[in-house]
Design an enzyme around this catalytic site. Structure first.
Site, PDB file in Angstrom:
ATOM      1  N   SER A  68       0.804  -1.222   0.000  1.00  0.00           N
ATOM      2  CA  SER A  68       0.000   0.000   0.000  1.00  0.00           C
ATOM      3  C   SER A  68       0.838   1.274   0.000  1.00  0.00           C
ATOM      4  CB  SER A  68      -0.972   0.012   1.182  1.00  0.00           C
ATOM      5  OG  SER A  68      -0.288   0.330   2.373  1.00  0.00           O
ATOM      6  N   LYS A 105       0.609   4.212   6.906  1.00  0.00           N
ATOM      7  CA  LYS A 105       0.014   5.213   6.020  1.00  0.00           C
ATOM      8  C   LYS A 105       0.602   6.575   6.360  1.00  0.00           C
ATOM      9  CE  LYS A 105      -3.159   2.473   4.117  1.00  0.00           C
ATOM     10  NZ  LYS A 105      -2.382   1.259   4.439  1.00  0.00           N
TER      11      LYS A 105
END
Lengths: 137, 430
Positions: A51, A88
């Protein structure tokens, strides 16, 4: 006994020439010292998945995570969202350009969408990533 | 006036598990003893379910199956590392910190202005929580025994935000009247029944008794507790490096009946004790061994003996400690019993230098020389073992020890990864 005491006090004597390299041996780079600023608060994690691949973070990379740091806008953070640890980028402004306030977790891979943290989420910022260790060969 | 702060990690083993598994937050969690035998740590939610310390695992399995309880095998590698982190943070505040156990330490706050102590403690609670994930409670008081009392209140009542201070006589009296006698440090569940039978049920009831009575009923140790509860320092500072005893013990996955089997385990435990002694730079004079049958199988014959051997010269070589432990084990082993647990306890520990000085004082020089030569050889072997062996899988062992990988005998079916100490067990981040 007395003789032994005297012997113990003698200075050490080295025969031969001193090695010139000895003087340069003191400063070995210690990665712990350079990369770990808060040893009691520093933890390591391993990346699973892709990701954050566009930010150069790949599966298998090792993250150095410092829990002592206050998370700030733009930090690469290890968050805990509903049962999983997620790597993230932290954003406090709406990535789609709106002026809504809140917390967003931004991936770096077009396959994934930004996550907006909602009231009902089981969410915490676990730590801030300070370094990434990659194996190149 | 003296001022101590007891820092106590809340449900420490459970908190260590939660630090890396936030999904356990707010849930009933139990950490099991070595070999998954029984509950050794419980979250508040698990306590609320009525689970007691020492409840055998098999009695908890229904709760686990119904999803109301989470269990974890004990992961001492992780807990040890997390403890070192907490102590490291505390050491920044007081370098002379006294580590009392894996999850408790005393700080000396004498030099901190009284009005700043609570704020300092609150900032420590926040910092430890944020840096490590571990929640702690802090009790502040003029003596260690009172600091323990204060810490209980800090832990129990959320209103304190983790810090309770006994700084006035009025607060001290109130705290003592609300503290059951069995909860007083130094009395505990051993001393409580006798005092309760004499009508002493709270700490304040004890404090009201005259000195002579306390001395007669409870001895010098009780007198110290009595003084400490009144705010008079009576316990000496204990140096953290002078551990008095080291114990290595485990339950076996399968019960053991033969001496040959048992002696392998005892030798292993003794070798671990010797290694710990060397790491601390100390030597022990006494080596004790205990073996236990299974108390959860009352239909089987029960036998729980202990035997200790006093060494002529305090030692820390694997050779000496294992030798003494095997001697002790052979004295207590009886056939016809099924043993479930064994342990080695090395006691009367002193720093290695102190012991050498002591024993050279009286003996004749030739004997000393011979002993020193022998000792040197044994120490060389031990040093070699320390250099080659890693604690989880020793490669070099004495012939008396177990040979295969040892851990296969220990059950830890519910263990978390060793997140902080093993490169291949790091936290996974998606």
């Amino acid at each position: 006994m007395d003789d032994l005491e005297i012997l113990k006090d003698l200075p050490e004597i080295h025969a031969g020439f001193p090695s010139p390299s000895q003087d340069y041996m003191k400063g070995v780079i210690d990665l712990n010292k350079e990369l770990v600023h808060h040893p009691a608060a520093t933890f390591y994690g391993r990346v699973v998945g892709d990701s954050m691949v566009d930010a150069g973070v790949q599966e298998g990379d090792v993250l150095i995570i410092d829990k002592a740091l206050e998370p700030a806008e733009g930090d690469l953070c290890v968050s805990y969202v509903d049962g999983d640890f997620a790597l993230k980028r932290l954003s406090l402004t709406d990535p789609s350009g709106g002026d809504e306030k809140g917390v967003w977790l931004l991936p770096a891979n077009p396959k994934y969408k930004p996550i907006k943290v909602e009231e009902g989420n089981d969410f915490l910022i676990w730590g801030v990533v300070t370094y990434i260790i990659k194996r190149m060969r | 006036m003296a001022c101590f702060a007891l820092v106590d990690c809340n449900n420490f083993f459970v908190s260590c598990e939660r630090a890396f598994q936030p999904q356990l937050e707010g849930r009933a969690v139990v950490v099991l003893s070595n070999n998954d035998g029984c509950a050794v740590a419980r979250s508040n939610e698990a306590k609320a379910l009525g689970i007691k310390m020492g409840t055998p695992f098999f009695q908890l399995q229904k709760l686990v199956a119904s999803g109301r309880l989470e269990v974890r095998s004990s992961n001492y590698t992780l807990y040890g590392d997390m403890s070192a982190r907490v102590m490291g943070i505390l050491r920044e505040t007081d370098p002379a910190l006294e580590v009392y156990s894996i999850d408790e330490a005393f700080l000396h706050l004498d030099e901190v202005a009284p009005e700043k102590r609570r704020e300092l403690a609150l900032s420590l609670v926040r910092k430890i929580r944020r840096w490590t994930g571990i929640p702690v409670s802090i009790g502040i008081a003029p003596t260690k025994t009172l600091a323990k009392v204060a810490a209980r209140f800090a832990k129990r009542y959320a209103g304190y935000r983790g810090v309770c201070e006994i700084d006035t006589d009025e607060r001290r009296r109130k705290a003592l009247s609300l503290t059951e006698i069995g909860d007083v440090w130094g009395i505990g569940w051993r001393g409580a029944p006798k005092l309760i039978s004499l009508g002493i049920t709270t700490a304040s009831a004890l404090v009201e008794m005259p000195e002579d009575w306390v001395k007669k009923q409870m001895g010098v140790g009780g007198l110290r507790t009595w003084r400490e509860l009144q705010g008079i320092v009576a316990l000496d500072a204990e140096k953290p490096e002078s551990r008095k005893s080291i114990c290595t013990s485990r339950s076996f996955a399968e019960m053991i009946t033969s001496f040959d089997e048992l002696r392998l385990r005892v030798a292993d435990f003794a070798a671990l004790c010797a290694q710990k002694l060397r790491r601390d730079g100390s030597v022990a004079r006494e080596v004790g061994v205990f073996i236990h049958t299974n108390r959860f199988r009352p239909e089987l014959p029960q036998y729980c003996p202990f035997q200790s051997i006093v060494l002529k010269v305090p030692a820390n070589s694997t050779h000496q400690i294992v030798g003494a432990a095997l001697e002790a084990a052979s004295r207590i082993y009886r056939p016809g019993y099924a043993y479930k647990r064994a342990g080695v306890l090395v006691d009367d520990i002193v720093p290695a230098e102190a012991a050498t000085a002591e024993h050279t004082l009286f003996e004749d020089p030739e004997k000393i020389a011979a002993a020193v030569r022998r000792r040197k050889k044994e120490n060389q072997i031990s040093a070699l073992m320390d250099a080659v062996n890693n604690p989880s899988s020793p490669i070099l062992r004495l012939a008396a020890q177990h040979t295969g990988p040892y851990s296969e005998a220990i059950r830890h079916d519910h263990a978390s990864p060793r997140f902080t100490t093993h490169w291949n067990e790091l936290l996974e981040i998606h």
